[in-house]
Write a protein that holds these residues in place. Structure first.
Motif, mmCIF file in Angstrom:
data_model
loop_
_atom_site.group_PDB
_atom_site.id
_atom_site.type_symbol
_atom_site.label_atom_id
_atom_site.label_comp_id
_atom_site.label_asym_id
_atom_site.label_seq_id
_atom_site.Cartn_x
_atom_site.Cartn_y
_atom_site.Cartn_z
ATOM 1 N N PHE A 50 0.835 -1.198 0.000
ATOM 2 C CA PHE A 50 0.000 0.000 0.000
ATOM 3 C C PHE A 50 0.871 1.248 0.000
ATOM 4 N N VAL A 51 0.305 2.319 -0.485
ATOM 5 C CA VAL A 51 1.056 3.564 -0.599
ATOM 6 C C VAL A 51 0.090 4.713 -0.313
ATOM 7 N N VAL A 52 0.610 5.762 0.328
ATOM 8 C CA VAL A 52 -0.252 6.858 0.780
ATOM 9 C C VAL A 52 0.112 8.163 0.067
ATOM 10 N N GLY A 53 -0.856 8.750 -0.607
ATOM 11 C CA GLY A 53 -0.677 10.077 -1.215
ATOM 12 C C GLY A 53 -1.081 11.137 -0.205
ATOM 13 N N ASN A 54 -0.181 12.076 0.040
ATOM 14 C CA ASN A 54 -0.455 13.135 1.024
ATOM 15 C C ASN A 54 0.547 14.252 0.787
ATOM 16 N N ALA A 55 0.055 15.484 0.774
ATOM 17 C CA ALA A 55 0.970 16.620 0.611
ATOM 18 C C ALA A 55 1.425 17.095 1.984
ATOM 19 N N GLY A 56 0.474 17.331 2.861
ATOM 20 C CA GLY A 56 0.797 17.617 4.256
ATOM 21 C C GLY A 56 1.418 18.978 4.502
ATOM 22 N N GLY A 57 1.899 19.168 5.715
ATOM 23 C CA GLY A 57 2.436 20.459 6.129
ATOM 24 C C GLY A 57 1.443 21.148 7.038
ATOM 25 N N TRP A 58 0.220 21.278 6.546
ATOM 26 C CA TRP A 58 -0.844 21.928 7.319
ATOM 27 C C TRP A 58 -1.417 21.027 8.402
ATOM 28 N N SER A 59 -1.107 19.722 8.364
ATOM 29 C CA SER A 59 -1.651 18.828 9.376
ATOM 30 C C SER A 59 -0.547 18.324 10.302
ATOM 31 N N ALA A 60 -0.950 17.939 11.514
ATOM 32 C CA ALA A 60 0.009 17.670 12.577
ATOM 33 C C ALA A 60 0.925 16.481 12.300
ATOM 34 N N GLU A 61 0.379 15.444 11.671
ATOM 35 C CA GLU A 61 1.199 14.256 11.418
ATOM 36 C C GLU A 61 2.066 14.502 10.196
ATOM 37 N N GLY A 90 -5.328 8.045 -0.682
ATOM 38 C CA GLY A 90 -5.035 9.474 -0.696
ATOM 39 C C GLY A 90 -5.742 10.086 0.495
ATOM 40 N N VAL A 91 -5.040 10.872 1.270
ATOM 41 C CA VAL A 91 -5.681 11.467 2.456
ATOM 42 C C VAL A 91 -5.088 12.839 2.747
ATOM 43 N N GLU A 92 -5.930 13.765 3.146
ATOM 44 C CA GLU A 92 -5.454 15.110 3.463
ATOM 45 C C GLU A 92 -6.328 15.726 4.544
ATOM 46 N N LYS A 93 -5.686 16.395 5.507
ATOM 47 C CA LYS A 93 -6.403 17.104 6.568
ATOM 48 C C LYS A 93 -5.934 18.554 6.552
ATOM 49 N N MET A 94 -6.649 19.389 5.829
ATOM 50 C CA MET A 94 -6.192 20.773 5.637
ATOM 51 C C MET A 94 -6.719 21.734 6.695
ATOM 52 N N TYR A 95 -7.814 21.337 7.355
ATOM 53 C CA TYR A 95 -8.417 22.250 8.337
ATOM 54 C C TYR A 95 -7.733 22.206 9.706
ATOM 55 N N PRO A 143 -4.781 31.368 6.325
ATOM 56 C CA PRO A 143 -3.566 32.034 5.816
ATOM 57 C C PRO A 143 -2.348 31.104 5.788
ATOM 58 N N THR A 144 -2.290 30.156 6.728
ATOM 59 C CA THR A 144 -1.179 29.199 6.752
ATOM 60 C C THR A 144 -1.319 28.205 5.606
ATOM 61 N N VAL A 145 -2.544 27.791 5.323
ATOM 62 C CA VAL A 145 -2.788 26.868 4.214
ATOM 63 C C VAL A 145 -2.442 27.555 2.888
ATOM 64 N N VAL A 146 -2.852 28.823 2.747
ATOM 65 C CA VAL A 146 -2.534 29.607 1.539
ATOM 66 C C VAL A 146 -1.011 29.692 1.379
ATOM 67 N N GLU A 147 -0.327 29.883 2.501
ATOM 68 C CA GLU A 147 1.140 29.955 2.505
ATOM 69 C C GLU A 147 1.750 28.637 2.008
ATOM 70 N N HIS A 206 -11.229 19.563 -2.750
ATOM 71 C CA HIS A 206 -9.858 19.370 -3.213
ATOM 72 C C HIS A 206 -8.907 19.151 -2.051
ATOM 73 N N PRO A 207 -8.988 17.929 -1.436
ATOM 74 C CA PRO A 207 -7.962 17.587 -0.449
ATOM 75 C C PRO A 207 -6.686 17.337 -1.241
ATOM 76 N N ILE A 208 -5.670 18.176 -1.086
ATOM 77 C CA ILE A 208 -4.535 18.195 -2.019
ATOM 78 C C ILE A 208 -4.017 16.799 -2.377
ATOM 79 N N GLY A 209 -3.773 15.968 -1.374
ATOM 80 C CA GLY A 209 -3.224 14.632 -1.663
ATOM 81 C C GLY A 209 -4.308 13.584 -1.830
#
Lengths: 354, 184
Positions: free
Chosen positions: A49-60, A112-117, A122-126, A341-344
């Motif tokens: 298995f493989v996980v698509g995720n951009a991340g940064g905005w989420s804690a993990e 594919g999973v993303e937690k942007m909230y 402004p941090t997400v935009v960054e 549009h959850p990025i990943g």
């Protein structure tokens, strides 16, 4: 066909939206559980298995192992995250496809999973703004992702006489379909051209309603080799062809701003493998799902994928040829625009194909 | 008005720390915000904060930054194949597999290819007024992306002639480059 790969019914899809009720692991599990049940398979059947995720905005920050552990998928697959910005979900699918096509795994899962909230807007935009070339285009000039696509929209409008109203029609269409998709962020919400035109600018000429939203979401698909696919399901969805290509990180290095060369090149590869000529391609397909993070992106995709010639995409919009019943129906799930549009994240159109 | 960077940041961080403290106090020891009327669920306020500021290597392209101090914007040009590199002014030509580069000043004359006005800004740009980001094709044949400084954004047109110049970005006061209309 040696090395045939199919999606074997195993499709799972968490509800997209502001999912502050669930952690990254819980959200992924919603999709993974549904995929396993859909394919009537168990975790022990998933060899990779493989996980698509951009991340940064989420804690993990290293989410693949978190997802694997929560979903009971570890230790198989080595818990790898793949990142390809807004194509991270597709990258996961591609990676799982390669695993099965090469014979390394008989059954593989792409998540594919993303937690942007988990971060303020402004941090997400960054974070998304830093997704190009950080030092040369963000550090000094603060481009945002809507800004990247706005550079295309300005050039496209100028070159082909398209208007902001034309682009709003894409948003109206995708909201129309998204309103019927219970998994969509904007389920039940239709919009009008007027509402879109009156929405505020986020990166002129792109308005709020030209833009996909910030989204939490997850999806999972299970792929199997040709031999196993037929045992798992009577209705496998075969992946006939895949193409991948990459543009430049620096927007300034792109030759013009009326199409995405990487999308054109990727389509060229995919078409070549199945012997399709890269023109009037609408006639080979019943339906298409394209990347519509902004309305301009969908219009350029019509042209890069060869449905119509360069500059004619906007005509498809005006004549409503990308609705159901039209020349080539596009983004009947609501697209990134209305489904979210959850990025990943991954978008699955497989239900429709079955 | 350009608010100072420090004030903006301090305000942002102060708010989040205050939120955390308030919640811990109100709940008798749990940094969990209760659900709100907007349908927000219970949320754990992160006790740990991460601020990032990177140290970025510029040793091999120092000449570029020295150029800014002289009012010049430099690109690099491969001595073997003649390719221009900007941005960044690469120290290596991957096609010739060589690092044999000339530093050449960019002419500064360009024609606007496209532009946007950033209205919704990233956190670290939130202290600036809305800004125009433009891409111009330079006389040498390559493109440059930079802010475009104009009095009236409505007068900006694709195809207009622009000039690249070195400026100080305020309120930080550091050297960078931007476009201005050529006729000005």
């Amino acid at each position: 066909m040696r090395g045939g790969v199919a999606i074997v019914g195993g499709v799972g899809h968490a509800k997209f939206g502001r999912r502050t009720d669930a952690t990254l692991g819980e959200l992924a599990w919603e999709a993974v559980k549904e995929a396993l049940e859909d394919a009537r398979l168990d975790q022990k059947d998933i060899q990779y298995f493989v996980v698509g995720n951009a991340g940064g905005w989420s804690a993990e920050s290293l989410p693949a192992v978190i997802v694997g552990e929560y979903c009971g998928l570890n230790p198989r697959g080595g818990a790898m995250r793949v990142e390809a910005a807004c194509a991270s979900g597709s990258a996961a699918l591609y990676n799982a496809y390669l695993a099965v096509a090469s014979g390394m795994a008989d059954i593989a899962m792409a998540i594919g999973v993303e937690k942007m909230y988990e971060s303020p807007t402004p941090t997400v935009v960054e974070f998304i703004g830093r997704a190009g070339n950080y030092f040369w285009e963000f550090e000094n000039f603060g481009l945002t992702f809507p800004g990247y696509y706005a550079l295309y929209m300005t050039a496209y409008m100028n070159r082909f006489g398209a208007t902001e109203e034309d682009f709003c029609k894409v948003a109206v269409k995708n909201h129309y379909y998204g309103s019927m998709n219970p998994k969509a962020q904007f389920y039940g919400l239709r919009i009008t051209v007027d509402q879109c035109l009156k929405s505020r600018y986020v990166a002129w000429p792109i308005k709020l309603y030209d833009s996909s939203p910030i989204t939490d979401g997850a999806a999972a698909v299970i792929l199997a080799s040709e031999e196993l696919a037929r045992k798992i399901t009577d209705t496998p969805v075969w992946i006939r062809s895949v193409g991948v290509a990459t543009g430049t990180a620096n927007l300034s290095k792109r030759p013009d701003f009326i199409g995405l060369d990487a999308a054109y090149q990727a389509a060229e590869q995919a078409f070549k493998r199945v012997g399709i000529e890269h023109r009037d391609t609408w006639k080979y397909f019943d339906v298409a799902d394209v990347h519509d993070c902004f309305t301009i992106a969908e219009v350029m995709a019509y042209e890069d994928l060869g449905f119509v010639e360069r500059g004619m995409g906007i005509q498809l919009v005006r004549s409503e040829q990308t609705y159901k019943g039209g020349l080539i129906p596009v983004n009947l799930d609501g697209g990134l625009k209305a489904k979210g549009h959850p990025i990943g994240g991954l978008r699955a159109l497989v239900w429709l194909l079955r | 008005m350009v608010m100072s960077l420090e004030a903006k940041y301090e305000e942002f961080w102060r708010q989040s720390i205050k939120q955390l403290n308030d919640v811990v106090k109100a709940t008798g020891g749990l940094p969990i915000a209760p659900p709100d009327e907007k349908g927000q669920y219970s949320l754990w306020y992160d006790v740990r904060e991460l601020r990032l500021r990177y140290s970025i290597s510029v040793e091999r392209i120092k000449k570029f930054f020295e150029g800014l101090r002289e009012g010049k914007v430099y690109a690099t040009k491969c001595r073997r194949c003649g390719r221009y590199y900007f941005p960044p002014p690469q120290a290596d030509c991957p096609y010739c597999k060589a690092s044999d580069m000339d530093w050449v000043e960019i002419s500064g004359d360009g024609e606007l290819l496209t532009y946007t006005i950033i209205n919704t800004k990233p956190l670290t740009y939130s202290h600036y007024p809305d800004y125009i980001v433009a891409i111009a094709r330079m006389r040498e044949g390559f493109n440059v992306l930079a802010w475009l400084r104009v009095d009236d954004p409505k007068k900006v047109r694709v195809g207009m002639k622009v000039r690249l110049q070195v400026v100080k970005r305020e309120p930080e006061g550091y050297l960078t480059y931007e476009f201005v209309p050529a006729e000005q």
